[in-house]
Design a protein around this motif. Structure first.
Motif, PDB file in Angstrom:
ATOM      1  N   VAL A 100     -53.691 -13.756  27.701  1.00 13.02           N
ATOM      2  CA  VAL A 100     -53.288 -13.220  28.998  1.00 13.02           C
ATOM      3  C   VAL A 100     -54.313 -12.175  29.414  1.00 13.02           C
ATOM      4  O   VAL A 100     -54.513 -11.185  28.710  1.00 13.02           O
ATOM      5  N   ALA A 101     -54.989 -12.376  30.512  1.00 13.13           N
ATOM      6  CA  ALA A 101     -55.980 -11.423  31.021  1.00 13.13           C
ATOM      7  C   ALA A 101     -55.458 -10.859  32.329  1.00 13.13           C
ATOM      8  O   ALA A 101     -55.778 -11.343  33.407  1.00 13.13           O
ATOM      9  N   VAL A 102     -54.612  -9.852  32.225  1.00 16.94           N
ATOM     10  CA  VAL A 102     -53.995  -9.260  33.398  1.00 16.94           C
ATOM     11  C   VAL A 102     -53.993  -7.749  33.244  1.00 16.94           C
ATOM     12  O   VAL A 102     -54.460  -7.216  32.242  1.00 16.94           O
ATOM     13  N   THR A 103     -53.422  -7.072  34.254  1.00 16.35           N
ATOM     14  CA  THR A 103     -53.282  -5.617  34.358  1.00 16.35           C
ATOM     15  C   THR A 103     -54.634  -4.944  34.582  1.00 16.35           C
ATOM     16  O   THR A 103     -55.668  -5.358  34.065  1.00 16.35           O
ATOM     17  N   ASN A 104     -54.568  -3.880  35.338  1.00 17.26           N
ATOM     18  CA  ASN A 104     -55.757  -3.050  35.630  1.00 17.26           C
ATOM     19  C   ASN A 104     -56.905  -3.874  36.191  1.00 17.26           C
ATOM     20  O   ASN A 104     -58.066  -3.649  35.860  1.00 17.26           O
ATOM     21  N   GLU A 105     -56.559  -4.844  37.033  1.00 18.53           N
ATOM     22  CA  GLU A 105     -57.578  -5.668  37.698  1.00 18.53           C
ATOM     23  C   GLU A 105     -58.515  -6.333  36.699  1.00 18.53           C
ATOM     24  O   GLU A 105     -59.733  -6.356  36.871  1.00 18.53           O
ATOM     25  N   GLY A 106     -57.926  -6.859  35.636  1.00 15.83           N
ATOM     26  CA  GLY A 106     -58.716  -7.592  34.654  1.00 15.83           C
ATOM     27  C   GLY A 106     -59.398  -6.731  33.628  1.00 15.83           C
ATOM     28  O   GLY A 106     -60.201  -7.237  32.838  1.00 15.83           O
ATOM     29  N   LYS A 107     -59.103  -5.450  33.596  1.00 13.37           N
ATOM     30  CA  LYS A 107     -59.759  -4.571  32.641  1.00 13.37           C
ATOM     31  C   LYS A 107     -59.106  -4.590  31.259  1.00 13.37           C
ATOM     32  O   LYS A 107     -59.642  -4.002  30.325  1.00 13.37           O
ATOM     33  N   ARG A 108     -57.948  -5.219  31.167  1.00 21.26           N
ATOM     34  CA  ARG A 108     -57.281  -5.317  29.866  1.00 21.26           C
ATOM     35  C   ARG A 108     -57.013  -6.776  29.553  1.00 21.26           C
ATOM     36  O   ARG A 108     -56.491  -7.521  30.378  1.00 21.26           O
ATOM     37  N   LEU A 109     -57.363  -7.175  28.337  1.00 24.43           N
ATOM     38  CA  LEU A 109     -57.192  -8.556  27.878  1.00 24.43           C
ATOM     39  C   LEU A 109     -56.311  -8.566  26.642  1.00 24.43           C
ATOM     40  O   LEU A 109     -56.546  -7.831  25.694  1.00 24.43           O
ATOM     41  N   TYR A 110     -55.278  -9.412  26.685  1.00 19.52           N
ATOM     42  CA  TYR A 110     -54.377  -9.588  25.548  1.00 19.52           C
ATOM     43  C   TYR A 110     -54.668 -10.938  24.890  1.00 19.52           C
ATOM     44  O   TYR A 110     -54.736 -11.960  25.564  1.00 19.52           O
ATOM     45  N   ILE A 111     -54.799 -10.919  23.586  1.00 15.90           N
ATOM     46  CA  ILE A 111     -54.974 -12.164  22.832  1.00 15.90           C
ATOM     47  C   ILE A 111     -54.035 -12.108  21.631  1.00 15.90           C
ATOM     48  O   ILE A 111     -54.111 -11.168  20.832  1.00 15.90           O
ATOM     49  N   ALA A 112     -53.158 -13.085  21.508  1.00 16.90           N
ATOM     50  CA  ALA A 112     -52.214 -13.127  20.385  1.00 16.90           C
ATOM     51  C   ALA A 112     -52.211 -14.520  19.787  1.00 16.90           C
ATOM     52  O   ALA A 112     -52.411 -15.514  20.479  1.00 16.90           O
ATOM     53  N   ASN A 113     -51.983 -14.554  18.484  1.00 23.21           N
ATOM     54  CA  ASN A 113     -51.968 -15.843  17.798  1.00 23.21           C
ATOM     55  C   ASN A 113     -50.705 -16.632  18.094  1.00 23.21           C
ATOM     56  O   ASN A 113     -50.727 -17.852  18.212  1.00 23.21           O
ATOM     57  N   SER A 114     -49.565 -15.924  18.233  1.00 23.72           N
ATOM     58  CA  SER A 114     -48.315 -16.628  18.509  1.00 23.72           C
ATOM     59  C   SER A 114     -47.335 -15.693  19.185  1.00 23.72           C
ATOM     60  O   SER A 114     -47.398 -14.468  19.034  1.00 23.72           O
TER      61      SER A 114
END
Length: 361
Positions: free
Chosen positions: A150-164
């Protein structure tokens, strides 16, 4: 009347239970031999693990087998009563098919309610356990199912990556959070083994955390290790739902939130919406087969067992086919998802009522 109903149920219930056991065994055998080739091809899979996977299929087999078993038990019991002239005596005593069949319809209704709760509290959990264990035993690649980006919040300045992501427990595993500055350089990365959503505080609680800080050249300037920490990360749970999670493994509340998240993010959701509504509609199959079974047997005066069973099964097959194609119509967008999920149930419920109330006594 009470004595009559007790007699009917004493004849009906044992046949239903016996047929249910036989049907579950048949479903289990079909599943066992269907996956047997996969087991034989993998020498590292133990027989005990494979049998455990097959055993976890039992609740789903019970759900599938219950309506068919009720249909067979009903047709068998009533056909025997017609063949033995018992129904002739009952009708001669002024008891119509409607009056005689009401307790049986009540049984079908309560079995439908029981199926609804059984599906949503037992089958969903067993299916999740079976699929997880199956994928572990056979080492299937689950990237498409469990990977969350998920690459959202702060106009793309924060990226979330999770395995599950587990929507049932609202838990993320192996989460990484990447923060960028105004010019796009990464200045911080947060790694957590687990992240659990705190509903009261509306933020994620990270566990076993490592925090990395980077300079403008991308080199690590500081490395902090934290066993447990509450970070100011309040991204909504819905943001972590992908568009290919199996809704059949979720509770109704989790499935509802998941469906809403797909709609809000404008992701493909028609198939999910159809499956969601079908989970409410499918349990009424027991009531439908009760109506159809009562009506079909009463229309045949000779060979009632054979003709009633064939006619009832024929209508049941048409019902499942109708339900299948109405589901396809919903996923393709030809009809609204709610109508697609309920169309087969409503149509055949109406047909069953017309046959039942119009059946000769």
């Amino acid at each position: 009347m009470k004595t009559l109903y007790v007699m009917v149920f004493r004849s009906l219930v044992p046949v239903f239970v016996g047929m249910l056991l036989i049907s579950v065994v048949l479903f289990e055998l079909v599943y066992f031999f269907g996956e047997l080739t996969r087991y034989l091809d993998d020498e590292e899979v133990r027989a005990g693990d494979y049998l455990w996977v097959v055993g976890l299929y039992v609740p789903l087999a019970v759900s599938y087998a219950s309506p068919l078993s009720l249909l067979f038990a009903l047709v068998f019991t009533l056909s025997s009563m017609y063949d033995n002239q018992e129904m002739t005596v009952i009708h001669s005593g002024g008891i119509s098919l409607v009056g005689f069949g009401m307790p049986i319809l009540a049984l079908g209704f309560f079995l439908s309610l029981g199926t609804f709760y059984f599906d949503n509290f037992v089958v969903t959990r067993s299916e999740r356990m079976r699929n997880e264990y199956f994928n572990t035993v056979f080492r299937r690649d689950q990237v498409n199912r469990s990977e969350v980006v998920v690459a959202v919040t702060n106009e793309g300045k924060r990226l979330y990556i999770a395995n599950s992501f587990n929507p049932e427990t609202t838990e993320l595993k192996e989460l990484s959070i990447v923060d960028k500055d105004d010019i796009g350089h990464v200045y911080r990365r947060i790694d957590a083994v687990r992240a659990i959503w705190d509903k009261d505080r509306e933020l994620w609680r990270l566990q076993q955390v490592r925090i990395f800080y980077y300079d403008s050249d991308g080199r690590v300037t500081e490395n902090q290790e934290v066993i447990k920490v509450d970070q100011d990360i309040n991204e909504p749970v819905q943001s972590f739902a992908t568009n290919n999670l199996p809704i059949e493994e979720m509770s109704l509340s989790a499935a509802y939130e998941y469906l809403n998240s797909l709609k809000q993010r404008k992701l493909p959701h028609l198939d999910t919406a159809v499956s969601f509504h079908q989970r409410f509609a499918f349990p009424f199959t027991a009531l439908i087969v009760s109506l159809i079974g009562l009506a079909m047997v009463s229309r045949f005066r000779q060979n009632t067992l054979l003709m009633g069973l064939l006619a009832s099964i024929g209508i049941a097959v048409v019902f499942y086919i109708f339900r299948l194609y109405s589901g396809i119509a919903g996923t393709e967008g030809y009809v609204p998802p709610w109508l697609s999920g309920w169309l087969g149930t409503l149509f055949f419920l109406g047909v069953g009522m017309l046959l039942f109330f119009g059946a000769p006594s």
